[in-house]
Design an enzyme around this catalytic site. Structure first.
Site, PDB file in Angstrom:
ATOM      1  N   GLU A  95       0.205  -1.318  -0.144  1.00 20.84           N
ATOM      2  CA  GLU A  95      -0.072   0.048   0.762  1.00 20.84           C
ATOM      3  C   GLU A  95       1.110   1.499   0.271  1.00 20.84           C
ATOM      4  OE1 GLU A  95      -2.861  -0.278   3.297  1.00 20.84           O
ATOM      5  OE2 GLU A  95      -3.607  -2.116   2.486  1.00 20.84           O
ATOM      6  N   CYS A 146       4.106  -4.899  17.285  1.00 22.37           N
ATOM      7  CA  CYS A 146       3.647  -3.893  17.955  1.00 22.37           C
ATOM      8  C   CYS A 146       2.612  -3.520  17.478  1.00 22.37           C
ATOM      9  CB  CYS A 146       3.775  -2.087  17.234  1.00 22.37           C
ATOM     10  SG  CYS A 146       6.015  -1.903  16.741  1.00 22.37           S
ATOM     11  N   GLY A 193       5.668  -1.980   7.364  1.00 13.78           N
ATOM     12  CA  GLY A 193       6.922  -2.378   6.833  1.00 13.78           C
ATOM     13  C   GLY A 193       8.396  -1.392   7.718  1.00 13.78           C
ATOM     14  N   LEU A 247       7.925   6.008  19.127  1.00 15.83           N
ATOM     15  CA  LEU A 247       8.396   5.847  20.571  1.00 15.83           C
ATOM     16  C   LEU A 247       7.431   5.113  22.044  1.00 15.83           C
ATOM     17  CD1 LEU A 247      11.340   6.487  22.763  1.00 15.83           C
ATOM     18  CD2 LEU A 247      10.004   9.097  22.990  1.00 15.83           C
ATOM     19  N   ASN A 322      -5.555   5.022  15.840  1.00 13.24           N
ATOM     20  CA  ASN A 322      -6.338   4.531  14.901  1.00 13.24           C
ATOM     21  C   ASN A 322      -7.018   3.243  15.164  1.00 13.24           C
ATOM     22  OD1 ASN A 322      -6.013   7.382  13.135  1.00 13.24           O
ATOM     23  ND2 ASN A 322      -4.039   6.830  12.910  1.00 13.24           N
ATOM     24  N   CYS A 365      -2.420   5.495   9.901  1.00 12.88           N
ATOM     25  CA  CYS A 365      -1.057   5.086  10.474  1.00 12.88           C
ATOM     26  C   CYS A 365      -1.305   3.623  11.418  1.00 12.88           C
ATOM     27  CB  CYS A 365      -0.874   6.047  11.429  1.00 12.88           C
ATOM     28  SG  CYS A 365      -0.167   7.707  10.488  1.00 12.88           S
TER      29      CYS A 365
END
Ligand code: SAH
Length: 378
Positions: A95, A146, A193, A247, A322, A365
């Site tokens: 994307e 994450c 990525g 962070l 999001n 994001c």
């Protein structure tokens, strides 16, 4: 493997020149190919009329093609952000996001670089955007786990080649009919990525974008989840984008919880690399901080974050999560985000709130997971 031919996109001027020389062509054919691929972003060899017809034929018979990714789907947001699903030669997809008018302006999107005159004041309406930002992917999927990011759910399929990174920009610029030498285009390497886990291809792409496409490095920002050894390498590059660091937490236990990668490179190591990072004149580091309700968004976290960043030439970009059903976190209210920002500012830390772009089409994001089950644009 479905690679039936070799892409010219991704090759340097030197590499293109040796291809020309090897088939008995003059060296300047290399420059002509370089211009056709990067400056003019042509789609097929047949279009490259600067090369003699029989040499074009020879190139394709020898298995060369230009190699711009195909636009598989295109989703247009109510805020005019466009999410492109691009298809690569082996049918994998990535994307790439087109954001007319930057990503909210402030914030690590390259938009504050320099005070040049806006060069597009004469652009015809309706596309009178002052600047646009392209958000670029560096891998198919992502290997960094994450907890708040959808791309993580895909796992990593493979690295992108330098030509596939540049190719995303070429495909979008072509589709938008935008010439970055005339209009202001910023690049953020913040798509799918982890760029610093595909470091060499990423850096090669950067050099081709600067030298070939003509986008200055000052208009590029790369974001890393915190691959500390590569931050050190990156600081030594002669040509490099600006640096942003995700962070997302203000202490080690919290960061290890939301970004398990922190167990490998903890905050002390990360912040040391950030403090040692050689900034250029007027350059600032960016720290991104995704706010998760009740997890990392309390006033004490803001104060702890301020202490981490204190004294650095840096700013903090706050991103309200999001949301998505598969994620165990919630999105904070606007007022809670604003309160966090005020605490940082009161502590002397420049802090900005990043406006979400394209949430309705899963372009914002952390939302990049190759969603196709919404209506594509016609
Ligand atoms: N892998 C790199 C590049 C991706 S940048 C990195 O981690 O920096 C993507 C940015 O979006 C990161 O700053 C990340 O912290 C943030 N992000 C990830 N998931 C998000 C979500 N669900 N909502 C808001 N921001 C998110």
């Amino acid at each position: 493997m479905a690679h039936l031919s070799n892409p010219l996109l991704g090759l340097t001027l030197e590499e293109l020149t040796s291809i020309a020389l090897e088939s008995g062509q003059p060296a300047y054919r290399g420059q002509q190919m370089f211009d056709a691929v990067y400056r003019q972003r042509m789609e097929s060899l047949e279009e490259v009329s600067t090369l003699p017809r029989d040499y074009r034929a020879h190139l394709s018979e020898s298995g060369w093609r230009i190699g711009i990714p195909l636009i598989d789907r295109k989703f247009v947001s109510g805020d005019s952000t466009i999410r492109y699903l691009l298809k690569l030669a082996d049918s994998e997809t990535v994307e790439t996001i087109w954001m007319p008018d930057g990503d909210g302006g402030e914030s690590g999107d390259g938009s504050e670089a320099g005070n040049e005159l806006e060069s597009d004041a004469t652009a015809p309406l309706p596309d009178r955007w002052r600047r646009a930002t392209i958000c670029v992917s560096s891998q198919v999927g992502c290997a960094v786990n994450c907890r708040f990011c959808f791309t993580a759910l895909l796992g990593v399929k493979r690295n992108l080649e330098a030509g596939e990174i540049v190719g995303q920009i070429a495909a979008v610029l072509r589709d938008q009919a935008v010439e970055p030498l005339l209009r202001r285009v910023n690049l953020v390497f913040m798509g799918m990525g982890e760029p610093f886990l595909n470091y060499d291809n990423f850096m090669k792409a950067v050099r081709l974008l600067v030298q070939g496409v003509g986008i200055p490095e000052s208009r590029m920002t790369v974001s890393t989840a915190g691959i500390v050894p590569r931050i050190h390498d990156f600081g030594r590059e002669a040509v490099r984008p600006k640096l942003a660091i995700s962070l997302n937490a203000s202490n080690d236990p919290l960061r290890s919880e939301v970004m398990p990668l922190n167990r490998k490179w903890n905050l002390a190591e990360l912040m040391r690399a950030a403090r040692e990072f050689p900034l250029r004149a007027r350059e600032r580091l960016t720290f991104e901080y995704v706010l998760l309700v009740g997890v990392n968004d309390r006033p004490e976290h803001a104060r702890e974050l301020a202490e981490l960043v204190r004294g650095m030439r840096a700013k903090v970009n706050l991103i309200a999560l999001n949301p998505g059903s598969e994620l165990p976190y919630q999105t904070p209210e606007e007022e809670r985000v604003a309160a966090f920002q005020r605490t940082l500012i009161a502590a002397g830390i420049p802090a900005f709130v990043r406006r979400p772009r394209g949430r309705d089409i899963f372009a914002a994001c952390g939302q990049l997971k190759r969603t196709v089950e919404i209506a594509p644009a016609v």
